[in-house]
Design a protein around this motif. Sequence first.
Motif, PDB file in Angstrom:
ATOM      1  N   LEU A  37       0.824  -1.206   0.000  1.00 38.75           N
ATOM      2  CA  LEU A  37       0.000   0.000   0.000  1.00 38.75           C
ATOM      3  C   LEU A  37       0.861   1.259   0.000  1.00 38.75           C
ATOM      4  CD1 LEU A  37      -2.854  -1.032   2.461  1.00 38.75           C
ATOM      5  CD2 LEU A  37      -3.045  -0.622  -0.009  1.00 38.75           C
ATOM      6  N   TYR A  38       2.043   1.171   0.591  1.00 41.13           N
ATOM      7  CA  TYR A  38       2.949   2.316   0.579  1.00 41.13           C
ATOM      8  C   TYR A  38       3.383   2.648  -0.850  1.00 41.13           C
ATOM      9  CZ  TYR A  38       6.653   5.536   1.842  1.00 41.13           C
ATOM     10  OH  TYR A  38       7.439   6.655   1.953  1.00 41.13           O
ATOM     11  N   TYR A  41       0.487   4.414  -2.288  1.00 41.13           N
ATOM     12  CA  TYR A  41       0.414   5.734  -1.664  1.00 41.13           C
ATOM     13  C   TYR A  41       1.445   6.681  -2.278  1.00 41.13           C
ATOM     14  CZ  TYR A  41       0.386   9.401   1.836  1.00 41.13           C
ATOM     15  OH  TYR A  41       0.304  10.629   2.461  1.00 41.13           O
ATOM     16  N   LYS A  42       2.673   6.207  -2.456  1.00 39.80           N
ATOM     17  CA  LYS A  42       3.723   7.044  -3.046  1.00 39.80           C
ATOM     18  C   LYS A  42       3.324   7.492  -4.444  1.00 39.80           C
ATOM     19  CE  LYS A  42       7.579   4.856  -2.848  1.00 39.80           C
ATOM     20  NZ  LYS A  42       8.881   4.219  -2.682  1.00 39.80           N
ATOM     21  N   SER A  45       0.442  10.077  -4.035  1.00 38.35           N
ATOM     22  CA  SER A  45       0.862  11.312  -3.370  1.00 38.35           C
ATOM     23  C   SER A  45       1.845  12.141  -4.188  1.00 38.35           C
ATOM     24  CB  SER A  45       1.456  11.001  -1.999  1.00 38.35           C
ATOM     25  OG  SER A  45       2.666  10.296  -2.131  1.00 38.35           O
ATOM     26  N   ILE A  54      -1.328  12.927   0.169  1.00 36.62           N
ATOM     27  CA  ILE A  54      -2.400  12.913  -0.827  1.00 36.62           C
ATOM     28  C   ILE A  54      -3.306  14.115  -0.582  1.00 36.62           C
ATOM     29  CG2 ILE A  54      -4.414  11.675  -1.722  1.00 36.62           C
ATOM     30  CD1 ILE A  54      -3.026   9.064  -1.007  1.00 36.62           C
ATOM     31  N   GLU A  90      -2.541  11.512   5.058  1.00 41.43           N
ATOM     32  CA  GLU A  90      -1.221  10.960   5.348  1.00 41.43           C
ATOM     33  C   GLU A  90      -1.280   9.447   5.200  1.00 41.43           C
ATOM     34  OE1 GLU A  90      -0.164  12.415   9.230  1.00 41.43           O
ATOM     35  OE2 GLU A  90      -0.487  14.503   8.625  1.00 41.43           O
ATOM     36  N   PHE A  91      -0.126   8.810   5.155  1.00 39.92           N
ATOM     37  CA  PHE A  91      -0.076   7.378   4.906  1.00 39.92           C
ATOM     38  C   PHE A  91      -0.875   6.577   5.933  1.00 39.92           C
ATOM     39  CE2 PHE A  91       2.137   3.180   5.223  1.00 39.92           C
ATOM     40  CZ  PHE A  91       1.631   2.667   4.038  1.00 39.92           C
ATOM     41  N   PHE A  94      -4.509   6.836   5.271  1.00 39.35           N
ATOM     42  CA  PHE A  94      -4.802   6.079   4.047  1.00 39.35           C
ATOM     43  C   PHE A  94      -4.998   4.597   4.368  1.00 39.35           C
ATOM     44  CE2 PHE A  94      -3.071   3.876   0.213  1.00 39.35           C
ATOM     45  CZ  PHE A  94      -3.994   4.319  -0.727  1.00 39.35           C
ATOM     46  N   VAL A  95      -4.058   4.018   5.104  1.00 42.36           N
ATOM     47  CA  VAL A  95      -4.117   2.588   5.431  1.00 42.36           C
ATOM     48  C   VAL A  95      -5.283   2.289   6.366  1.00 42.36           C
ATOM     49  CG1 VAL A  95      -2.888   0.662   6.530  1.00 42.36           C
ATOM     50  CG2 VAL A  95      -1.658   2.227   5.013  1.00 42.36           C
TER      51      VAL A  95
END
Length: 192
Positions: A37-38, A41-42, A45, A54, A90-91, A94-95
Amino acid sequence: MHSLKDCFCLKKTRHLLETHDTLASETCFSENDVEALYILYKRLSSSIIDDGLIHKEEFLQALFSCSHRQNLFADRLFDVFDLKRNGIIEFGEFVRSLSIFHPKAPQQDKITFAFKVYDLKNTGYIERDETIEEADLNGDGRIDPKEWKELVTRYPSLIKNMTLPYLEEVTVLFPCFVMTSKVRDSQLVYGN
């Protein structure tokens, strides 16, 4: 001797790994899932503003391939993902928010999240103009969380979209993750 810059990089990497471990322990995702997921996300974002966060425009672009499209549902969904209410996701947010859509997430979490999405005015109630009148069991012109839960119990299709089956196979969606994972195969837990 390590330079000062190396110490900060090492500390940041260590913090990131601790965060992935923490997020895995607090969500329905494994540590490998969080790492995958990171990667997503990267990508998200940095799609418009490359700052590792994001923004609403990036969120809309991910949902609709267009950052200028007005959509009340997408705006509301962004607001619910933005747990800190600071205009960015933020990450960790998001998770944690995606975890609610995981097939193994508790039904009550899905009901609560869906309630927040439908509570357009963010009042703690779904107002008469926001959804079905038949759910207003006490006749006060709004739906409280208890009435919402009863409605969802009668009509489970209201939260059907709160489960995304592919979240069980996040690492399959991002095959580049397999080559970059920091978790050894011997640490993986299968059959969860």
